[in-house]
Design a protein around this motif. Structure first.
Motif, PDB file in Angstrom:
ATOM      1  N   SER A  69       0.824  -1.206   0.000  1.00  0.00           N
ATOM      2  CA  SER A  69       0.000   0.000   0.000  1.00  0.00           C
ATOM      3  C   SER A  69       0.856   1.252   0.000  1.00  0.00           C
ATOM      4  O   SER A  69       0.333   2.351   0.048  1.00  0.00           O
ATOM      5  CB  SER A  69      -0.894   0.035   1.234  1.00  0.00           C
ATOM      6  N   GLY A  70       2.163   1.069   0.011  1.00  0.00           N
ATOM      7  CA  GLY A  70       3.043   2.230   0.054  1.00  0.00           C
ATOM      8  C   GLY A  70       3.116   2.812   1.457  1.00  0.00           C
ATOM      9  O   GLY A  70       2.831   2.137   2.445  1.00  0.00           O
ATOM     10  N   HIS A  71       3.493   4.064   1.518  1.00  0.00           N
ATOM     11  CA  HIS A  71       3.617   4.746   2.810  1.00  0.00           C
ATOM     12  C   HIS A  71       2.542   5.813   2.961  1.00  0.00           C
ATOM     13  O   HIS A  71       1.886   6.202   2.008  1.00  0.00           O
ATOM     14  CB  HIS A  71       4.983   5.426   2.922  1.00  0.00           C
ATOM     15  N   CYS A  72       2.410   6.292   4.199  1.00  0.00           N
ATOM     16  CA  CYS A  72       1.468   7.359   4.526  1.00  0.00           C
ATOM     17  C   CYS A  72       2.223   8.539   5.119  1.00  0.00           C
ATOM     18  O   CYS A  72       3.344   8.394   5.597  1.00  0.00           O
ATOM     19  CB  CYS A  72       0.515   6.911   5.629  1.00  0.00           C
ATOM     20  N   PHE A  73       1.545   9.655   5.123  1.00  0.00           N
ATOM     21  CA  PHE A  73       2.010  10.803   5.896  1.00  0.00           C
ATOM     22  C   PHE A  73       0.800  11.273   6.677  1.00  0.00           C
ATOM     23  O   PHE A  73      -0.128  11.843   6.125  1.00  0.00           O
ATOM     24  CB  PHE A  73       2.526  11.911   4.975  1.00  0.00           C
ATOM     25  N   THR A 107       3.280  10.299  11.267  1.00  0.00           N
ATOM     26  CA  THR A 107       3.607   8.882  11.245  1.00  0.00           C
ATOM     27  C   THR A 107       3.010   8.196  10.023  1.00  0.00           C
ATOM     28  O   THR A 107       2.200   8.770   9.296  1.00  0.00           O
ATOM     29  CB  THR A 107       3.093   8.217  12.553  1.00  0.00           C
ATOM     30  N   CYS A 108       3.437   6.967   9.810  1.00  0.00           N
ATOM     31  CA  CYS A 108       2.855   6.128   8.771  1.00  0.00           C
ATOM     32  C   CYS A 108       2.115   4.991   9.475  1.00  0.00           C
ATOM     33  O   CYS A 108       2.744   4.080  10.002  1.00  0.00           O
ATOM     34  CB  CYS A 108       3.951   5.562   7.861  1.00  0.00           C
ATOM     35  N   PRO A 109       0.774   5.063   9.550  1.00  0.00           N
ATOM     36  CA  PRO A 109       0.023   4.031  10.266  1.00  0.00           C
ATOM     37  C   PRO A 109       0.249   2.626   9.690  1.00  0.00           C
ATOM     38  O   PRO A 109       0.097   1.640  10.399  1.00  0.00           O
ATOM     39  CB  PRO A 109      -1.444   4.452  10.079  1.00  0.00           C
ATOM     40  N   TYR A 110       0.657   2.548   8.437  1.00  0.00           N
ATOM     41  CA  TYR A 110       0.878   1.241   7.814  1.00  0.00           C
ATOM     42  C   TYR A 110       2.080   0.517   8.421  1.00  0.00           C
ATOM     43  O   TYR A 110       2.039  -0.677   8.643  1.00  0.00           O
ATOM     44  CB  TYR A 110       1.149   1.385   6.310  1.00  0.00           C
ATOM     45  N   CYS A 111       3.154   1.265   8.625  1.00  0.00           N
ATOM     46  CA  CYS A 111       4.405   0.549   8.937  1.00  0.00           C
ATOM     47  C   CYS A 111       5.157   1.067  10.147  1.00  0.00           C
ATOM     48  O   CYS A 111       6.230   0.573  10.447  1.00  0.00           O
ATOM     49  CB  CYS A 111       5.318   0.517   7.710  1.00  0.00           C
ATOM     50  N   SER A 112       4.594   2.033  10.880  1.00  0.00           N
ATOM     51  CA  SER A 112       5.351   2.602  12.003  1.00  0.00           C
ATOM     52  C   SER A 112       5.556   1.594  13.137  1.00  0.00           C
ATOM     53  O   SER A 112       6.398   1.809  14.002  1.00  0.00           O
ATOM     54  CB  SER A 112       4.669   3.861  12.524  1.00  0.00           C
ATOM     55  N   PRO A 116      10.953   2.799  11.666  1.00  0.00           N
ATOM     56  CA  PRO A 116      10.926   4.062  12.455  1.00  0.00           C
ATOM     57  C   PRO A 116      10.267   5.212  11.701  1.00  0.00           C
ATOM     58  O   PRO A 116      10.809   6.309  11.627  1.00  0.00           O
ATOM     59  CB  PRO A 116      12.408   4.318  12.710  1.00  0.00           C
ATOM     60  N   THR A 117       9.105   4.955  11.127  1.00  0.00           N
ATOM     61  CA  THR A 117       8.416   5.997  10.362  1.00  0.00           C
ATOM     62  C   THR A 117       7.597   6.897  11.288  1.00  0.00           C
ATOM     63  O   THR A 117       6.371   6.852  11.318  1.00  0.00           O
ATOM     64  CB  THR A 117       7.525   5.388   9.265  1.00  0.00           C
ATOM     65  N   ASN A 118       8.314   7.691  12.062  1.00  0.00           N
ATOM     66  CA  ASN A 118       7.713   8.680  12.952  1.00  0.00           C
ATOM     67  C   ASN A 118       8.519   9.963  12.857  1.00  0.00           C
ATOM     68  O   ASN A 118       9.732   9.918  12.676  1.00  0.00           O
ATOM     69  CB  ASN A 118       7.766   8.200  14.411  1.00  0.00           C
TER      70      ASN A 118
HETATM   71 CU   LIG Z   1       5.043   3.325   5.756  1.00  0.00          CU
END
Ligand SMILES: [Cu+2]
Length: 124
Positions: A69-73, A107-112, A116-118
Motif C-alpha cells: 500500500s506504500g507509505h502514509c504521511f 507517522t505512517c500508520p501502515y508501517c510505524s 521508524p516511520t515517525n
Molecule cells: Cu510506511
C-alpha cells in the motif's frame, strides 16, 4: 450577545479545517522509506500555509498477496490530515494551515510498528 459570540467562535473551530486550498507560503519536502522520514523533525511558523511534498523511496510493507500500500504521511490530531498510499518513486502533496501551535507527531500508520516511520512537527 456574549453567548452569540461564543457560539460563533465555537462554530468557527468546529468547521475550520486545517486542510486548505490556500496558496502555500512554505514548501516542505519529505522523503519516507523503511528508514523513516527525512527530515524527521520539522519546524514551521504558526499560521503559515504549508505544502508538504512527500516522496516514497520504497514501498513499505506488503499489505498481503505480495502487494504493497506504500507509505502514509499522517499528522495526528488536532491536525488529523493524511496522505495515503504513496508508492515507491511517487510524490504526493497536501496543503495544511498550521493553526495549532505545539509539538505534533507525524507517522505512517501502515508501517510505524515495524519501521521508524515517525517524525515531529513543531509549530511555533
Ligand atoms: Cu510506511
Amino acid at each position: 450577545m456574549k453567548k452569540l459570540l461564543l457560539l460563533l467562535v465555537s462554530l468557527f473551530f468546529v468547521f475550520s479545517c486545517t486542510k486548505t486550498e490556500e496558496k502555500p507560503e512554505v514548501v516542505v519536502d519529505i522523503k519516507v522509506s523503511k528508514d523513516g522520514y527525512s527530515p524527521s523533525e520539522i519546524t514551521i511558523p504558526r499560521g503559515k500555509v504549508v505544502l508538504f511534498r512527500i516522496t516514497a523511496l520504497d514501498d513499505g510493507i506488503p499489505a498481503g498477496y505480495g502487494q504493497s500500500s506504500g507509505h502514509c504521511f499522517y499528522i495526528l490530531p488536532p491536525y488529523d490530515v493524511m496522505v495515503k498510499n504513496i508508492h515507491k518513486g511517487q510524490t504526493k502533496e497536501i496543503k495544511v494551515k498550521m493553526i495549532y501551535p505545539g509539538d505534533f507527531i507525524f507517522t505512517c500508520p501502515y508501517c510505524s510498528g515495524i519501521f521508524p516511520t515517525n517524525g515531529e512537527l513543531h509549530v511555533k
